[in-house]
Design a protein around this motif. Structure first.
Motif, PDB file in Angstrom:
ATOM      1  N   THR A 324       0.830  -1.210   0.000  1.00 14.01           N
ATOM      2  CA  THR A 324       0.000   0.000   0.000  1.00 14.01           C
ATOM      3  C   THR A 324       0.863   1.259   0.000  1.00 14.01           C
ATOM      4  N   GLY A 325       2.112   1.109  -0.372  1.00 15.10           N
ATOM      5  CA  GLY A 325       2.986   2.279  -0.520  1.00 15.10           C
ATOM      6  C   GLY A 325       3.197   2.994   0.798  1.00 15.10           C
ATOM      7  N   LEU A 326       3.246   4.320   0.722  1.00 11.43           N
ATOM      8  CA  LEU A 326       3.616   5.126   1.896  1.00 11.43           C
ATOM      9  C   LEU A 326       2.408   5.752   2.588  1.00 11.43           C
ATOM     10  N   THR A 327       1.203   5.333   2.214  1.00  9.38           N
ATOM     11  CA  THR A 327       0.030   6.028   2.748  1.00  9.38           C
ATOM     12  C   THR A 327      -0.098   5.916   4.264  1.00  9.38           C
ATOM     13  N   THR A 328      -0.573   7.016   4.853  1.00  7.74           N
ATOM     14  CA  THR A 328      -0.956   6.995   6.273  1.00  7.74           C
ATOM     15  C   THR A 328      -2.332   7.634   6.414  1.00  7.74           C
ATOM     16  N   THR A 329      -3.047   7.809   5.308  1.00 11.10           N
ATOM     17  CA  THR A 329      -4.327   8.536   5.343  1.00 11.10           C
ATOM     18  C   THR A 329      -5.452   7.675   4.753  1.00 11.10           C
ATOM     19  N   ALA A 330      -6.523   8.334   4.351  1.00 10.03           N
ATOM     20  CA  ALA A 330      -7.700   7.631   3.843  1.00 10.03           C
ATOM     21  C   ALA A 330      -7.559   7.229   2.377  1.00 10.03           C
ATOM     22  N   ILE A 331      -6.537   7.740   1.701  1.00  9.74           N
ATOM     23  CA  ILE A 331      -6.255   7.329   0.319  1.00  9.74           C
ATOM     24  C   ILE A 331      -5.312   6.150   0.381  1.00  9.74           C
ATOM     25  N   VAL A 332      -5.762   4.998  -0.117  1.00  6.48           N
ATOM     26  CA  VAL A 332      -4.958   3.790   0.025  1.00  6.48           C
ATOM     27  C   VAL A 332      -4.709   3.158  -1.345  1.00  6.48           C
ATOM     28  N   PRO A 333      -3.475   3.317  -1.863  1.00  7.85           N
ATOM     29  CA  PRO A 333      -3.166   2.651  -3.122  1.00  7.85           C
ATOM     30  C   PRO A 333      -2.970   1.155  -2.876  1.00  7.85           C
ATOM     31  N   VAL A 334      -3.605   0.334  -3.703  1.00 10.18           N
ATOM     32  CA  VAL A 334      -3.371  -1.115  -3.646  1.00 10.18           C
ATOM     33  C   VAL A 334      -2.587  -1.447  -4.908  1.00 10.18           C
ATOM     34  N   MET A 335      -1.282  -1.601  -4.750  1.00 10.84           N
ATOM     35  CA  MET A 335      -0.418  -1.725  -5.921  1.00 10.84           C
ATOM     36  C   MET A 335      -0.695  -3.035  -6.654  1.00 10.84           C
ATOM     37  N   CYS A 336      -0.814  -2.922  -7.996  1.00 10.69           N
ATOM     38  CA  CYS A 336      -1.191  -4.076  -8.821  1.00 10.69           C
ATOM     39  C   CYS A 336      -0.125  -4.428  -9.849  1.00 10.69           C
ATOM     40  N   GLY A 337       0.851  -3.560 -10.063  1.00 15.34           N
ATOM     41  CA  GLY A 337       1.849  -3.808 -11.104  1.00 15.34           C
ATOM     42  C   GLY A 337       1.385  -3.268 -12.441  1.00 15.34           C
ATOM     43  N   SER A 338       1.003  -4.165 -13.351  1.00 12.20           N
ATOM     44  CA  SER A 338       0.635  -3.742 -14.710  1.00 12.20           C
ATOM     45  C   SER A 338      -0.748  -3.099 -14.742  1.00 12.20           C
ATOM     46  N   ASP A 339      -0.992  -2.309 -15.777  1.00 12.63           N
ATOM     47  CA  ASP A 339      -2.319  -1.727 -15.991  1.00 12.63           C
ATOM     48  C   ASP A 339      -3.366  -2.839 -16.066  1.00 12.63           C
ATOM     49  N   GLU A 340      -3.023  -3.891 -16.801  1.00 12.64           N
ATOM     50  CA  GLU A 340      -3.917  -5.030 -16.985  1.00 12.64           C
ATOM     51  C   GLU A 340      -4.348  -5.616 -15.630  1.00 12.64           C
ATOM     52  N   ASN A 341      -3.381  -5.809 -14.745  1.00 17.35           N
ATOM     53  CA  ASN A 341      -3.701  -6.319 -13.394  1.00 17.35           C
ATOM     54  C   ASN A 341      -4.689  -5.412 -12.675  1.00 17.35           C
ATOM     55  N   ALA A 342      -4.476  -4.113 -12.794  1.00 14.68           N
ATOM     56  CA  ALA A 342      -5.352  -3.155 -12.095  1.00 14.68           C
ATOM     57  C   ALA A 342      -6.768  -3.216 -12.663  1.00 14.68           C
ATOM     58  N   PHE A 343      -6.868  -3.400 -13.977  1.00 15.20           N
ATOM     59  CA  PHE A 343      -8.204  -3.491 -14.590  1.00 15.20           C
ATOM     60  C   PHE A 343      -8.926  -4.767 -14.137  1.00 15.20           C
ATOM     61  N   VAL A 344      -8.190  -5.880 -14.091  1.00 14.11           N
ATOM     62  CA  VAL A 344      -8.814  -7.143 -13.673  1.00 14.11           C
ATOM     63  C   VAL A 344      -9.237  -7.066 -12.204  1.00 14.11           C
ATOM     64  N   MET A 345      -8.378  -6.491 -11.364  1.00 13.53           N
ATOM     65  CA  MET A 345      -8.719  -6.306  -9.943  1.00 13.53           C
ATOM     66  C   MET A 345     -10.003  -5.489  -9.807  1.00 13.53           C
TER      67      MET A 345
END
Ligand SMILES: *Cc1c(COP(=O)(O)O)cnc(C)c1O
Length: 402
Positions: A324-345
């Motif tokens: 989830t990267g460096l977040t400490t707030t309400a914005i939470v990136p869920v790292m997926c790698g490729s664009d394709e992975n993010a779309f499937v997720m």
């Protein structure tokens, strides 16, 4: 004109047509979906299905708050739905002045001025303050509206490494003496959810005689014990010269503001082109924004609950093995790698009624595509747990986590 010629404009349009068409064919297109109904709390109706909302900027869950709705309705009854034009001429209503006083009080400044959007606020504030021969220094991950404002200003534009105050100092040191310098950063970064190192930044700006501007789009209502933002978060009082924010995120309205000294704000009222040449915020939205700041102070539990929900979401996703990267707030990136992975997720999450959206290149660097998930004060712990379970199941399915 059909834009099917062999020139640069047509090719640009064709490239988007192809990319979007390809995504739709693979059931990977989730942008621009209309929300059909708001079901209170953190639920929405989309495509006829009730989903948990995990893509909202309404961090304190204030959309639909009875007090805010009531204020908007009263304003319509009293002033109608539009203004008589631009603020400087016939567009200013007593409501605008009330809102600006409320913001100044909330931000502990002498004065504030509002514009019709946050985007326009950054454009006009940076380009009104800075010009040819001046220098603007902007964090690499700053919001597009800041970048556009810097470019529009005509000032020398420098970008420093993300949240790296040594790099900022180095770059400030390279600027000749006697010229105006403005340093700008997001307080909370919109794609990563991390917080700017304000104490160090203030020291660096002081040392080099640079003005400091903060964009608090994602920190108002989010940071600080009473939700007042980045300075309260660090226990600092009035160290930011130009305090900018929007009225479209935590504040459930539309518009942007800048708060600061009387002289600064008065200057904007007479010199900024978005104030002189663009219409005022309409009555309902002005009154809604004004009431929202008051609700934040009257209902401090919201800020508290948001913080707890954010902690639950981040630690829960991490324990599943997500980055989830460096977040400490309400914005939470869920790292997926490729664009394709993010779309499937995204597709898997939405098929299980979790409304979340992907951010892909070029908005983030190649290989750093992600779900950009958010929680708000309107979520309950069991709902957040369910959303995390859905995201984790999808993550396992495509091998992002084990
Ligand atoms: C959303 C956002 C803006 C623009 O605000 P609007 O009111 O939506 O125009 C500016 N800066 C940042 C950091 C943002 O996230």
């Amino acid at each position: 004109m059909n834009f099917d010629n062999d020139d640069a404009v047509s090719r640009r349009i064709q490239a988007f047509t192809d990319r979007i068409g390809g995504m739709k064919k693979n059931d990977q297109y989730f942008y621009n979906q209309p929300i059909e109904e708001i079901h209170g709390g953190a639920k929405v109706l989309v495509g006829g299905r009730e989903m948990g909302m995990y893509a909202s900027y309404g961090y304190l869950g204030l959309i639909g708050h009875p007090r805010i709705n009531e204020a908007a309705k009263k304003a319509v009854d009293k002033f109608g739905t539009g203004t008589n034009g631009v603020r400087m001429l016939a567009g200013t209503l007593t409501l605008h002045n009330e809102l600006e006083e409320t913001i100044a009080h909330f931000k502990h400044t002498e004065a504030a001025v509002t514009y019709s959007s946050g985007y326009v606020t950054n454009l006009t504030v940076v380009s009104t303050l800075m010009g040819r021969g001046d220098y603007v220094l902007s964090d690499k991950l700053n919001h597009a509206s800041i970048v556009d404002g810097c470019l529009m200003s005509g000032a020398e534009f420098r970008r420093f490494k993300h949240n790296d105050m040594d790099d900022l100092a180095k770059r400030l040191g390279q600027i000749p003496d006697g010229v105006s310098k403005l340093v700008i950063a997001d307080a909370v970064f919109s794609m990563d959810g991390d917080v700017i190192d304000l104490p160090k930044m203030v020291k660096v700006c002081k040392k080099y005689g640079a003005y400091l501007m903060m964009d608090e789009a994602h920190s108002i209502g989010v940071l600080g014990k009473t939700g007042r933002g980045i300075e309260e978060h660090f226990g600092l009082e009035d160290v930011v010269d130009i305090k900018m924010g929007t009225l479209s995120k935590t504040i459930p309205s539309v518009g942007g503001y800048v708060a600061g000294s009387k002289e600064l704000i008065n200057y904007f009222r007479h010199a900024s082109r978005a104030y002189i040449f663009s219409a005022a915020i309409p009555p309902a939205q002005t009154a809604a924004a004004n009431e929202a700041f008051k609700v934040i102070l009257d209902e401090p539990w919201r800020v508290d609950k948001l913080r707890k929900n954010g902690e639950q979401f981040i630690s829960g996703l991490k324990s599943y093995g997500f980055d989830t990267g460096l977040t400490t707030t309400a914005i939470v990136p869920v790292m997926c790698g490729s664009d394709e992975n993010a779309f499937v997720m995204t597709r898997e999450a939405q098929h299980h009624d979790v409304f979340v959206l992907p951010v892909v290149s070029p908005a983030v660097p190649e290989g750093q595509a992600r779900l950009r998930a958010t929680v708000t004060a309107a979520h309950e712990p069991d709902e957040i747990q369910r959303a995390m379970d859905v995201i984790a199941r999808a993550g396992k399915q495509i091998g992002i986590i084990k």
